[in-house]
Each structure stands twice: as C-alpha cells, then as structure tokens.
Scaffold this active site. Structure first.
Site, PDB file in Angstrom:
ATOM      1  N   GLY A  35       0.804  -1.214   0.000  1.00  0.00           N
ATOM      2  CA  GLY A  35       0.000   0.000   0.000  1.00  0.00           C
ATOM      3  C   GLY A  35       0.836   1.263   0.000  1.00  0.00           C
ATOM      4  N   PHE A  36       1.714   1.405   1.008  1.00  0.00           N
ATOM      5  CA  PHE A  36       2.666   2.515   1.105  1.00  0.00           C
ATOM      6  C   PHE A  36       2.003   3.889   1.167  1.00  0.00           C
ATOM      7  CE2 PHE A  36       4.605  -0.863  -1.586  1.00  0.00           C
ATOM      8  CZ  PHE A  36       5.423  -1.399  -0.613  1.00  0.00           C
ATOM      9  N   GLY A  92       1.468  -6.300   3.951  1.00  0.00           N
ATOM     10  CA  GLY A  92       2.760  -6.902   3.652  1.00  0.00           C
ATOM     11  C   GLY A  92       3.745  -6.786   4.784  1.00  0.00           C
ATOM     12  N   GLU A 131       8.178   2.833   8.330  1.00  0.00           N
ATOM     13  CA  GLU A 131       8.614   3.981   7.545  1.00  0.00           C
ATOM     14  C   GLU A 131      10.000   4.504   7.905  1.00  0.00           C
ATOM     15  OE1 GLU A 131       4.684   6.430   6.540  1.00  0.00           O
ATOM     16  OE2 GLU A 131       4.560   5.378   8.440  1.00  0.00           O
ATOM     17  N   ARG A 142       9.614  -1.933  21.326  1.00  0.00           N
ATOM     18  CA  ARG A 142       9.585  -3.379  21.492  1.00  0.00           C
ATOM     19  C   ARG A 142       9.411  -4.040  20.133  1.00  0.00           C
ATOM     20  NH1 ARG A 142       4.771  -6.634  24.593  1.00  0.00           N
ATOM     21  NH2 ARG A 142       5.951  -8.459  25.287  1.00  0.00           N
ATOM     22  N   GLY A 183      -0.218   1.253  12.742  1.00  0.00           N
ATOM     23  CA  GLY A 183      -1.100   0.108  12.698  1.00  0.00           C
ATOM     24  C   GLY A 183      -0.833  -0.927  13.768  1.00  0.00           C
TER      25      GLY A 183
END
Length: 711
Positions: free
Chosen positions: A246-247, A473, A671, A595, A515
C-alpha cells in the site's frame, strides 16, 4: 531464558521477540490467499475506467452509442448519468476525501488522466476494448504543470501539522553565528506502485453494500463510501483479508466509487481494477519538493539558528501538503527555529501520503545540510549530531518518551568502522572507483489510533482474535498472533487472528507507522481480560466466551510527550567520475524502535525502507511533459527503482528502547527505514567525489556535471 506461567501448570517461552515466519505464508506462496481482484463471484461484471486525454478543460461530448453497441457492454457511466455524490464531510485525520474519488460529477477536467467514464461489460477484455474505443470531445484550456522554486502562487498551508512554527530571531542568530549555511535541495515527483494493483469488487445483497477491496483500512473505506453515497455505515461492509502493498496509496480512490456506482445501477457484482499506468495517475504520488535550509552555529558546532522551508505541489481540486519541514521540528533545536510548509496548485493529479510522508524528502534536505555544516565547522558528522541532540521537542517543548538517537549513532559508528574514516573527500580509491562514507539521522513519530478487538475462547482450547487490521505486507497478522498468544499465556499455534473486515469493529488504519502499535494495544487488552475470566474457572459454552476491548480511553490517558522511533544510517558508496556511475557498496541502519514483536519481519521492514532510500537517492524520478501535462514513462519500465544489483550488502539492527509510561511498548517501523537513507548516500557521494549533490536522484549526468575532485 525468561518463561511465562501459563493458565495451567505448564511454562512456556514468550512468543513476542522470537522470529516467526508469516502464519499465512503457505497460503500466499501456494496461491490459496485470494486478493481483491481474485475473489470469485457469480454473474460478475467488469468495469474499465476511461481517462481524460487533455490536461485541463471541459468535456463537450461523449460518443457512447457506438460503445454501448459493442459486444458484452452493459453500461457507460459518466457525468450525465452517474449517481450524485456527497463530498461535504471529514475523512481520515479530519481531512476531506480527495475529490478525484468523487467520479463523474461534472464536465470539468482538472488534469490529464482524470476519470471521464466507466465502461462496464461481461468480461474485462470487452470492457477494456470498449473503454479504449470511447470517443470523448473536449474543450481544452491552457494548463500549468511546471513546478519551480519561485512560483508566485505558493502559499503556506496546514496539513497534518501547522504550516509554520517559529521562535527566536533567525536573522540575528544567523548574523551572530561563527559558521552559517544557506542551501537549496530538491526532490522529484515520486510514485508508490505496490505489486498488487488497486482493485475493488462491489455488490448489493439484501439492501447491504459489500465491497471486497485492497486497502489500508476497511473502516476508513466504509466511512468514506457511506458518506459519499449517503448510506448508513451499518449497511456497508468492506473486506480486505490480503493486501499486496500500500505505502500510503490505498485509501478511497476512483475505482472503488466507480465499482459501487456500477453495482448500484446493474444490481450485480462489478469489479474495477486499475492498470499499472492508471495507478501512476489515480493512486496519488509524492510531490516534488524544493527545500531551503539555513543553519547557523557557534564555533563548537552548536546550532544557534535553524530554518527549514519546504515547497510542494498539489492539484487544483485538492489541497495536500508534503510536510517536509516537519522533520526539523523533532530532530534539532536552536535558539532561533523556524519551519514552513508551502504548496502551489498545478494542473496535476492529487498527491497523497507516501511512505514516510514529509520525513523522507525532509530528512534528505536537513541531514545533507547538517553534513555540510559539519564540514564547515571542521567536525565529524557524527560528532556534530551528538552535540545537537535535543533534550526536549524543539517546537512542542515536551519531553521525549525515549530518545536513543545518540546510542544509535555510537553503535552504528562502531559496527560500521566509522572511526577509521579519513575525513578528507576524494582520497580513497579502488581502481577506477572513488570511495566514500556518509551518515544521517532518522526519526518517525509514534502514534496510536483508537481500536477495538475481540478475543474468543473455544471449548477445544483454541482462541480466535478478530480486529479490522490491514496486513499490507508488514507481517501484522503474525505480529498480532504473537501478541495475543503472550497475553493469553498460550502457544501461537492455538491462536487464529482474523483481520481485514469492517464487521469486526472500528480499528486504526495501516498508516503512519501506527497500525501494529494500535492493534496490539486492543488485542492485548481483550486477550488479557479473557485470560482473567478463564482463570476464574468459567465454563466455555459451545459458542465460546468472547471479550471485546476498546482503547479509546487508554490512548486518551497516555501522558503527553514527544514519541518517536529514531535511527542512524551509514552508507559506503563507490563513484566513477568518468561515467558518473554511483554504487552503494554497503549500508547499515541502527534503530531505536521500541519493542520488536517479530525480529524476522521487523528486519525485513527496516531493510525494505533502506532499499527504498537507495532507490530514492539514485533512481526514482517522475518527469512530466510540459506539452501534455502527462508523465513520461508511466510504468515500471520507465520509472526506475532499485533492483538486487543495487543493494549488495545491507544490514539493519536495533537497540533496546523502552518507554516506562507506555503499556504497549511497540513503535512503528514501517517507515523509519527510508528516513535519512537518501541523505546518507548523498553524503557518502560527497565524501567519495568531493562534490555536493543537493538534487535527487543522483544521476550519472549530475555526477558528471559536478566534475572530478581536485586531486
């Protein structure tokens, strides 16, 4: 090894922190995993988007009669007969939807490749042939697509952050500085094209709309579709079990809306899939940027003045800003500090979020400027960054909830062999190659969105977790399995995680590196409460025992702080100044990213970002033809990206990074790998060849234009 006591008498090894292959891996490699464009439907029709061939103007006529007479054609939707849509509502992050998704609402054409019609037919081949046969008449108007630094119509704009921040007197601090720098950096238009194209299948059943879609958040798509079509959100269901990348590009786009329109008209399932070339127009992109950085420092290299101004383009129908100056608001403080994000409206498709929006291009400019300042100060680039390591947020004034940037640099320098580096540029050779090393800092904000999850205990001793997460992904499905297993004190093999269905309740999207952190929090709360109930000896009925969590209150109660992942990037390059060729020989990234749930997929994420950084530094550049307003080479043959030959030796690792006030401890890693990577490569090119590269990509032509080093 640390063990955790089970709800019974057995002991087990914690699942979180151990390397695990993806739980759905076999399904994906055998083809059993079905993506949005592969879900079988009876009586399925296929839609094909017809796009404008002018860059600006008005549709004067469409010759649809001949198309409707073609074999298999069922309908042609355009601005004359399409469903009227509502666009007056807030969407993700309070932003209104990109009007590009509100297709066929008027006869205006704001850019080349604007959707002008949807042709629906029995097969995709029939739909494509008919769409390509559709004759559209236009009244063209003059267009402007050229992006320049001094565009007279540029203006500051708030996006996901305020347009301007400032404190102190920049001019006086620059005048009083022992060393000063004023430089301009540029990055080109860039595109994210995930391997799975954008695809959606819409159908109605018993008054409910169901959409099988490739997206980064099923609830996001539900909300926007419900608003666009004036539907009750409870009557809309979106499913996206498997997503092939998606990115930032897979939000609500033209193809989903067109599919819903066609399904509403025909009352049968309709699938619309973008072609690769259409994705270059309709899936968004990263705007080009022009960035001016002014730095002033005292004799010891401490910053007295920092100004970072960034300009990007947006479309005439949607105001989106690439917040490149935002990275300076986190990385370095100064007595006088000013940042500004501006945009200029052009006749181009709307840009959108793209992996590390703002931080990726912004870090190239800022970290290149820091390297130039280090040279002027006679300081090692790592040492200069250590001397300017901020103690509090330079703009917010809030404390950092963990900032181990200095530790990343020290560990990275040790492992990379930085201490053996000769600071003089252009002195290391390997045959025809000049060798150089460079470094740069990286950061990406840590956030969490309210999410809900359910955890169910079954009589056979297994568990099912449901959450409307999206695994694009990253391995999120596997990470959540490990989190749930530890919270339940059971083995991962006894946990099934179901995701990608809006029916599971509200949940954060897969975006902004938020997410997995958001979903883990919700899953952990539900699983822990379920375990507590089971520990009380509750009998499990045939339908199981289910517990639901909602993290809204917990996230709201989190103490205010600057929360970020940090990292240090190191690169070694070889430059042939006779041909202009640049090769990255090795690269190391050391990160402090909270973590780590699954070391296997985490390392893949870091490395993937670093590869993208190399691609950004040396290859990626979308060019627009002034005459047509369109992209030159809008495919993966014409748009160059890094390949295996470009990344011979990459390493990524991390250090311990705990936030005692954070009940989850997870930070985003999707990212940060790309942040700082391009700057590290560019700084290494300077060290190799003795010439600064302030404009990306660092092409052979630019290397040759800079000339050979003095030697």
């Amino acid at each position: 090894m640390t063990t955790v006591t089970d709800t019974g008498t057995a002991t087990r090894t914690p699942s979180v922190g151990t390397a695990r292959t993806r739980v759905e891996g076999i399904e994906k490699v055998t083809g059993a995993a079905r993506y949005a464009g592969e879900i079988p439907f009876a009586d399925l029709a296929h839609g094909w988007l017809a796009l404008s061939t002018v860059a600006r103007g008005r549709i004067s006529a469409l010759d649809t009669d001949a198309v409707l007479a073609m074999p298999g054609v069922l309908a042609v939707l355009d601005h004359r007969n399409a469903v009227r849509l509502n666009t007056e509502f807030g969407s993700l992050l309070g932003m209104r939807p990109d009007p590009t998704c509100a297709v066929f609402q008027h006869d205006r054409v704001p850019h080349l490749g604007w959707p002008v019609a949807l042709v629906v037919a029995e097969t995709s081949e029939q739909a494509r042939e008919a769409a390509e046969s559709l004759v559209v008449h236009y009244e063209p108007e003059p267009h402007a697509t050229e992006f320049t630094a001094e565009h007279p119509d540029a203006y500051p704009v708030d996006g996901v952050m305020p347009a301007v921040t400032e404190k102190g007197d920049i001019e006086s601090e620059l005048a009083a500085s022992a060393v000063a720098l004023d430089a301009e950096y540029t990055t080109p238009e860039e595109h994210h094209n995930p391997m799975e194209p954008h695809a959606a299948t819409a159908h109605w059943e018993d008054g409910r709309l169901e959409v099988f879609d490739s997206n980064q958040g099923a609830n996001w798509v539900v909300g926007d579709l419900a608003n666009l079509f004036s539907l009750d959100p409870a009557s809309v269901r979106v499913r996206s079990e498997h997503v092939g990348g998606g990115f930032g590009s897979k939000g609500v786009r033209a193809h989903q809306v067109a599919a819903v329109m066609a399904a509403s008209v025909l009352r049968r399932p309709v699938r619309v899939v973008m072609t690769r070339r259409q994705m270059f127009t309709l899936a968004g992109h990263r705007s080009p940027t022009v960035q001016r950085v002014r730095l002033g420092a005292d004799a010891g290299g401490r910053l007295r003045a920092l100004e970072h101004r960034a300009l990007s383009h947006t479309s005439t129908v949607y105001e989106f800003v690439e917040p490149s100056a935002g990275v300076a608001r986190v990385m370095y403080d100064a007595d006088a500090h000013r940042t500004e994000n501006r945009v200029v409206r052009l006749d181009v498709p709307s840009p959108t979020f793209m992996r590390a929006p703002g931080e990726a291009p912004g870090s190239f400019a800022l970290e290149s400027a820091l390297d130039e300042l280090a040279e002027k100060c006679g300081l090692d680039p790592v040492e200069l960054r250590l001397r300017n390591d901020a103690e509090r947020g330079p703009v917010s004034g809030l404390p950092f909830a963990g900032r181990r940037l200095a530790d990343c640099f020290r560990e990275g320098a040790r492992r990379f062999g930085w201490a053996d580096r000769d600071p003089r540029p252009g002195v290391r050779r390997d045959g025809r190659w000049l060798l150089g090393t460079g470094t740069a800092a990286a950061s990406f904000h840590v956030g969490a969105g309210p999410s809900t999850a359910t955890a169910t205990a079954h009589p056979d001793g297994t568990f099912t977790v449901r959450i409307a997460a999206a695994d694009i992904g990253t391995g999120a499905r596997t990470a959540l399995t490990l989190v749930a297993a530890d919270a339940l004190h059971t083995a991962p093999e006894r946990v099934r995680v179901r995701i990608g269905d809006s029916a599971f309740g509200p949940a954060m999207i897969a975006g902004g590196s938020m997410g997995t952190r958001s979903w883990s929090w919700a899953v952990k709360l539900a699983a822990e409460e379920l375990r507590e109930r089971l520990a009380l000896g509750a009998d499990i009925p045939a339908e199981g025992i289910t517990v639901r969590s909602d993290t809204t209150a917990a996230i709201g109660a989190l103490a205010a702080a600057e929360r970020h992942s940090f990292g240090a990037q190191f690169a070694e390059v070889a430059v042939d100044v006779s041909t202009g060729e640049v090769r990255v020989r090795r690269m190391l990234g050391i990160f402090a990213a909270g973590r780590i749930i699954n070391p296997l997929t985490a390392r893949n994420q870091f490395l993937g970002g670093m590869v993208w950084g190399i691609s950004m530094a040396l290859h990626e550049e979308a060019l627009r033809d002034r005459a047509s307003g369109g992209l030159v080479g809008a495919d993966l043959a014409g748009y160059h990206v890094a390949s295996h030959a470009d990344v011979p030796r990459l390493e990524a690792d991390w250090i311990e990074d705990d936030d005692p006030d954070d009940p989850v401890g997870v930070k985003g890693i999707g990212e940060i790998g790309v942040v700082g990577a391009a700057a590290a490569v560019a700084n290494a090119v300077w060290h190799a060849a003795g010439t600064r590269q302030r404009h990306l990509p660092i092409s052979p032509e630019r290397v040759l234009a800079a000339g050979a080093p003095d030697a």
